[in-house]
Write an enzyme that holds these catalytic residues in place. Structure first.
Site, PDB file in Angstrom:
ATOM      1  CB  CYS A  64      -0.148  21.241 -43.151  1.00  0.00           C
ATOM      2  SG  CYS A  64      -1.238  20.419 -44.334  1.00  0.00           S
TER       3      CYS A  64
ATOM      4  NE  ARG B  31       3.523  20.022 -43.938  1.00  0.00           N
ATOM      5  CZ  ARG B  31       4.061  21.217 -44.103  1.00  0.00           C
ATOM      6  NH1 ARG B  31       5.069  21.582 -43.336  1.00  0.00           N
ATOM      7  NH2 ARG B  31       3.598  22.044 -45.027  1.00  0.00           N
TER       8      ARG B  31
ATOM      9  CG  ASP C  98       6.580  20.603 -46.717  1.00  0.00           C
ATOM     10  OD1 ASP C  98       5.938  19.647 -47.208  1.00  0.00           O
ATOM     11  OD2 ASP C  98       6.518  21.769 -47.172  1.00  0.00           O
TER      12      ASP C  98
HETATM   13  P1  4NP Z   1       1.137  19.982 -46.810  1.00  0.00           P
HETATM   14  O1  4NP Z   1       2.216  19.889 -48.000  1.00  0.00           O
HETATM   15  O2  4NP Z   1       1.117  21.427 -46.385  1.00  0.00           O
HETATM   16  O3  4NP Z   1       1.716  19.091 -45.765  1.00  0.00           O
HETATM   17  O4  4NP Z   1      -0.172  19.502 -47.373  1.00  0.00           O
HETATM   18  C1  4NP Z   1       2.198  20.758 -49.082  1.00  0.00           C
HETATM   19  C2  4NP Z   1       1.268  20.565 -50.082  1.00  0.00           C
HETATM   20  C3  4NP Z   1       1.251  21.408 -51.172  1.00  0.00           C
HETATM   21  C4  4NP Z   1       2.144  22.444 -51.236  1.00  0.00           C
HETATM   22  C5  4NP Z   1       3.067  22.651 -50.223  1.00  0.00           C
HETATM   23  C6  4NP Z   1       3.098  21.804 -49.131  1.00  0.00           C
HETATM   24  N1  4NP Z   1       2.113  23.310 -52.365  1.00  0.00           N
HETATM   25  O5  4NP Z   1       2.992  24.186 -52.466  1.00  0.00           O
HETATM   26  O6  4NP Z   1       1.202  23.165 -53.214  1.00  0.00           O
END
Ligand code: 4NP
Length: 186
Positions: A15, A21, A136
């Site tokens: 992810c 995710r 997300d």
């Molecule tokens: P992930 O969610 O990709 O599902 O872990 C996110 C975690 C952090 C960020 C974006 C999505 N961020 O912009 O820091």
């Protein structure tokens, strides 16, 4: 007696930050694989396309929704996707189309590109509905994390079935994973 230990099938979840995710996929599939008695046949990892959270635990909301469903996400530490691992991976599960594009650029070869799938391709309902991206939850709250968890858990049940089928089709899946090598054994 005397059989070589089979090379595990290597599955990784990807992810953006590796705190929401993909850790859900990692923790859920690890449990399903363990419950199926396949812990020594399948190796699971996860990572993010970005390095913002490297070394951190999963998002507290990820840990919470996993705990609500009986999964322990406290041991997770975020990693950044390492392109040098691509050759060793068998199944690369992307959360959304942005990750697919990132991974396709990183793959280098058609053989590696063929390893890339959206995680929800393994959920027949998601395929029927055409909703293959994992939502997300990062900018959301508890409902978004609950929704993401449900999407990932359904997909992981399909991933397990896929892995069980693959292992049944290749009972002697060996260290060379079918690729020829000069010695024939390594
Ligand atoms: P992930 O969610 O990709 O599902 O872990 C996110 C975690 C952090 C960020 C974006 C999505 N961020 O912009 O820091």
């Amino acid at each position: 007696m005397g059989a070589m230990p089979a090379r595990p099938i290597r599955v990784t979840f990807v992810c953006s930050g590796n705190i929401c995710r993909s850790p859900m996929g990692h923790v859920i599939l690890e449990r399903l694989v363990d419950d199926a008695g396949l812990a020594d046949r399948v190796a699971i990892t996860s990572s993010g396309t970005g390095d913002w959270h490297v070394g951190e635990q999963a998002d507290p909301r990820t840990i919470e929704v996993l705990a609500e469903h009986g999964y322990d996400g406290t041991g997770h530490r975020a990693r950044e996707f390492d392109v040098t691992e691509f050759d060793d991976l068998d199944l690369v599960l992307a959360s959304d189309e942005g990750h697919v594009r990132f991974l396709q650029r990183a793959a280098g070869t058609p053989h590696n590109r063929a390893k890339i799938h959206l995680t929800r391709e393994f959920d027949p309902t998601a395929v029927a509905e055409g909703t293959l991206e994992t939502s997300d939850p990062w900018y959301g709250g508890e409902p978004e994390f609950a929704r993401c968890f449900a999407e990932v858990e359904r997909a992981c049940r399909g991933v397990l079935e896929h892995l069980e089928q693959q292992l049944a089709d290749e009972p002697s899946r060996g260290a060379d994973s079918g690729r020829p090598s000069p010695s024939g054994r390594t």
